[in-house]
Write an enzyme that holds these catalytic residues in place. Structure first.
Site, PDB file in Angstrom:
ATOM      1  N   TYR A  72      -8.318  -8.887  -5.746  1.00  0.00           N
ATOM      2  CA  TYR A  72      -7.377  -8.274  -6.519  1.00  0.00           C
ATOM      3  C   TYR A  72      -6.879  -8.935  -7.809  1.00  0.00           C
ATOM      4  O   TYR A  72      -6.124  -8.669  -8.688  1.00  0.00           O
ATOM      5  CB  TYR A  72      -6.089  -8.133  -5.533  1.00  0.00           C
ATOM      6  CG  TYR A  72      -6.434  -7.107  -4.635  1.00  0.00           C
ATOM      7  CD1 TYR A  72      -5.610  -5.990  -4.522  1.00  0.00           C
ATOM      8  CD2 TYR A  72      -6.947  -7.202  -3.400  1.00  0.00           C
ATOM      9  CE1 TYR A  72      -5.563  -5.044  -3.717  1.00  0.00           C
ATOM     10  CE2 TYR A  72      -7.192  -6.173  -2.627  1.00  0.00           C
ATOM     11  CZ  TYR A  72      -6.514  -5.234  -2.631  1.00  0.00           C
ATOM     12  OH  TYR A  72      -6.585  -4.196  -1.673  1.00  0.00           O
TER      13      TYR A  72
ATOM     14  N   HIS B  70      -2.909   1.976  -5.979  1.00  0.00           N
ATOM     15  CA  HIS B  70      -3.430   0.588  -5.662  1.00  0.00           C
ATOM     16  C   HIS B  70      -3.497  -0.337  -6.754  1.00  0.00           C
ATOM     17  O   HIS B  70      -3.322  -1.461  -6.776  1.00  0.00           O
ATOM     18  CB  HIS B  70      -4.805   1.055  -5.157  1.00  0.00           C
ATOM     19  CG  HIS B  70      -5.031  -0.102  -3.867  1.00  0.00           C
ATOM     20  ND1 HIS B  70      -4.272  -0.033  -2.628  1.00  0.00           N
ATOM     21  CD2 HIS B  70      -5.865  -1.042  -3.811  1.00  0.00           C
ATOM     22  CE1 HIS B  70      -4.721  -0.797  -1.790  1.00  0.00           C
ATOM     23  NE2 HIS B  70      -5.721  -1.612  -2.296  1.00  0.00           N
TER      24      HIS B  70
ATOM     25  N   LYS C 103      -1.764  -2.300   7.972  1.00  0.00           N
ATOM     26  CA  LYS C 103      -3.193  -2.071   8.655  1.00  0.00           C
ATOM     27  C   LYS C 103      -3.144  -2.669  10.244  1.00  0.00           C
ATOM     28  O   LYS C 103      -2.699  -4.060  10.243  1.00  0.00           O
ATOM     29  CB  LYS C 103      -4.449  -2.253   7.895  1.00  0.00           C
ATOM     30  CG  LYS C 103      -4.669  -1.574   6.693  1.00  0.00           C
ATOM     31  CD  LYS C 103      -5.679  -1.918   5.996  1.00  0.00           C
ATOM     32  CE  LYS C 103      -6.209  -1.076   5.108  1.00  0.00           C
ATOM     33  NZ  LYS C 103      -7.520  -1.303   4.287  1.00  0.00           N
TER      34      LYS C 103
ATOM     35  N   HIS D 114      -3.012  -9.363   3.896  1.00  0.00           N
ATOM     36  CA  HIS D 114      -4.498  -9.599   4.056  1.00  0.00           C
ATOM     37  C   HIS D 114      -4.944 -10.533   5.268  1.00  0.00           C
ATOM     38  O   HIS D 114      -4.301 -11.314   5.448  1.00  0.00           O
ATOM     39  CB  HIS D 114      -5.509 -10.041   2.646  1.00  0.00           C
ATOM     40  CG  HIS D 114      -5.388  -9.060   1.512  1.00  0.00           C
ATOM     41  ND1 HIS D 114      -5.419  -9.353   0.379  1.00  0.00           N
ATOM     42  CD2 HIS D 114      -5.447  -7.567   1.648  1.00  0.00           C
ATOM     43  CE1 HIS D 114      -5.478  -8.050  -0.399  1.00  0.00           C
ATOM     44  NE2 HIS D 114      -5.431  -7.334   0.540  1.00  0.00           N
TER      45      HIS D 114
ATOM     46  N   ARG E  31      -0.633  -2.549  -6.635  1.00  0.00           N
ATOM     47  CA  ARG E  31      -0.860  -3.581  -5.891  1.00  0.00           C
ATOM     48  C   ARG E  31      -1.756  -4.782  -6.663  1.00  0.00           C
ATOM     49  O   ARG E  31      -1.375  -5.938  -6.192  1.00  0.00           O
ATOM     50  CB  ARG E  31      -1.585  -3.078  -4.509  1.00  0.00           C
ATOM     51  CG  ARG E  31      -1.577  -4.019  -3.288  1.00  0.00           C
ATOM     52  CD  ARG E  31      -1.984  -3.279  -2.307  1.00  0.00           C
ATOM     53  NE  ARG E  31      -2.638  -4.146  -1.203  1.00  0.00           N
ATOM     54  CZ  ARG E  31      -2.026  -4.816  -0.320  1.00  0.00           C
ATOM     55  NH1 ARG E  31      -0.825  -5.224  -0.210  1.00  0.00           N
ATOM     56  NH2 ARG E  31      -3.127  -5.187   0.768  1.00  0.00           N
TER      57      ARG E  31
ATOM     58  N   ARG F 148       0.689  -1.187  -0.027  1.00  0.00           N
ATOM     59  CA  ARG F 148      -0.002   0.097   0.034  1.00  0.00           C
ATOM     60  C   ARG F 148       0.878   1.108  -0.086  1.00  0.00           C
ATOM     61  O   ARG F 148       2.066   1.222   0.481  1.00  0.00           O
ATOM     62  CB  ARG F 148      -0.926   0.052   1.181  1.00  0.00           C
ATOM     63  CG  ARG F 148      -1.847  -1.020   1.592  1.00  0.00           C
ATOM     64  CD  ARG F 148      -2.526  -1.130   2.658  1.00  0.00           C
ATOM     65  NE  ARG F 148      -3.274  -2.517   2.909  1.00  0.00           N
ATOM     66  CZ  ARG F 148      -2.894  -3.388   3.546  1.00  0.00           C
ATOM     67  NH1 ARG F 148      -1.796  -3.539   4.046  1.00  0.00           N
ATOM     68  NH2 ARG F 148      -4.053  -4.343   3.547  1.00  0.00           N
TER      69      ARG F 148
END
Length: 331
Positions: free
Chosen positions: A313, A278, A207, A304, A281, A183
Site C-alpha cells: 500500500y 481502495h 476480515k 493486516h 485506503r 475497507r
C-alpha cells in the site's frame, strides 16, 4: 464418478478456444456431480466471511465454465487432476489476468481439492499432486494510487457544494474511510453503537470477523459529528444509511457498491482522475508512512495480518521517482 479424459500437462495439448477466456479449452468436467456434498460448496463454507465466499464463488463459477460445466454446483470436482489445474492457470495467463488473480484461482483449486480429499472423493495422490503446484511468479505494477492533498480537498469541496443531507453524509463517509484507512465493507458495516467518543475511535469489524479500534483524526471526527448532529441523529442502527429523495434518511445500510458509486460521482464533480475506494485506503497508509510511522503500527491500523501486505500500500516510492524525474535535465 467419471474422471477427466487423460491429457498432457501443457495447456497447448487442449482444445483451442474457450468461450470464457478466449484461451485454450479444457476437456469437459461434466461427469457425475451428484455427490452428497459438493467439494466446492464445502470449501466456500470453510471461508470466514461472506465477502470471501462471494468472491471465491465467482472465481469457482468461472473455473467451472472453463472446465466445461455450467457452474460450480454442476462441476465434477472429484475428477480434478494436476494437469487440469496447470492448464487452467495457463488459460488464465493467456487471457492476460494479473499474477495475483491467477494465484487466487490456484488457491481456490487447492481448497476444493482438499475438501474433495477430506470427503473421500479424491485419492491422496491426486490431492498431493494438486497441492504441489507452485504459485505463478511475476511482477506487476502496483494497483491503484494515493491521492494528493489538493485532490482530497477537491473531493470534500464537491460534497460540501451539494445542499442537503447527502452531501453531509458523503463527506463524513469518505472522511472516515480516508482518515481511518477502512475497507468500504468495513465502513458500511459501522453502526452508531460502534462510536467510542471517549477514545475518539470506531470499533471496526474487519476480515475474518477480526475487530480493531480505528482512531479517527480530528478533521474526519468533526465531519462525522456534524453528520450525526445535523442529519442522522443518535438513534441505533447503520452509521451511514441510505438517503432517499427529498432528504429522507432511511434505516437501510449502504452497500459496498453504493460506496463505489458515491466516490465515482464525487470524483467526477471534483474533476479528479479515476480513483477507487481502495485508493483512499492506500492514501491512508502512504500518509502514515510518510509521517514516519513504523510498518507494524500501519499494519495494525489497517487490520493486516502481514507486514508484506501493508508494504504493497506504500506509494511513497512513486512520488520520489516523479520528483527525481523532474530534477533531471535532458538537453
Amino acid at each position: 464418478m467419471t474422471p477427466f479424459p487423460d491429457a498432457d500437462d501443457r495447456a497447448s495439448s487442449f482444445l483451442p478456444a474457450n468461450p470464457v477466456t478466449g484461451g485454450a479449452a479444457l476437456p469437459s468436467l461434466t461427469g457425475d456431480a451428484t455427490t452428497p456434498v459438493n467439494p466446492a460448496q464445502a470449501y466456500l463454507l470453510s471461508l470466514n466471511s461472506l465477502r470471501s465466499r462471494q468472491t471465491m464463488a465467482s472465481f469457482l463459477n468461472i473455473a467451472a465454465r472453463i472446465l466445461g460445466a455450467g457452474d460450480l454446483t454442476a462441476c465434477n470436482w472429484a475428477a480434478l487432476r494436476r494437469h487440469h489445474v496447470l492448464a487452467l492457470t495457463e488459460i488464465l495467463r493467456d487471457a492476460g489476468l494479473a499474477v495475483a488473480t491467477i494465484n487466487t484461482y490456484l488457491s481456490a483449486m487447492r481448497g476444493v481439492a482438499m475438501e474433495a480429499w477430506m470427503l473421500k472423493l479424491m485419492d491422496v495422490e491426486s490431492y498431493q499432486h494438486i497441492q504441489a503446484i507452485r504459485q505463478v511468479r511475476g511482477n506487476a505494477l502496483p494497483r491503484g494510487r494515493a491521492l494528493m492533498g489538493d485532490e482530497i480537498r477537491a473531493l470534500f469541496a464537491a460534497c460540501e457544494a451539494e445542499t442537503g443531507s447527502i452531501g453531509v453524509r458523503d463527506a463524513a463517509l469518505l472522511a472516515i474511510i480516508l482518515g481511518c484507512g477502512l475497507r468500504r465493507s468495513e465502513a458500511v458495516a459501522l453502526s452508531y453503537e460502534d462510536i467510542l467518543p471517549a477514545d475518539r475511535a470506531l470499533k471496526v469489524k474487519g476480515k475474518g470477523n477480526k475487530q480493531r479500534l480505528a482512531y479517527v483524526p480530528d478533521g474526519a471526527w468533526q465531519r462525522l459529528l456534524y453528520w450525526i448532529d445535523q442529519v442522522r441523529g443518535e438513534a441505533p442502527g447503520p452509521l451511514f444509511p441510505r438517503i432517499r429523495r427529498h432528504d429522507v434518511v432511511t434505516e437501510c445500510r449502504l452497500t459496498d457498491q453504493a460506496v463505489y458509486h458515491i466516490l465515482q460521482v464525487r470524483q467526477h464533480q471534483a474533476g479528479l482522475k479515476k480513483c477507487a475506494p481502495h485508493d483512499l485506503r492506500r492514501t491512508f497508509a502512504t500518509a502514515l508512512l510518510d509521517n514516519g510511522e513504523d510498518l507494524i503500527t500501519v499494519k495494525d491500523a489497517m487490520g493486516h495480518t502481514s507486514i508484506t501486505t501493508t508494504q504493497k500500500y506504500d506509494r511513497r516510492g512513486e512520488d520520489k521517482l516523479r520528483r527525481a524525474r523532474d530534477r533531471l535535465i535532458i538537453s
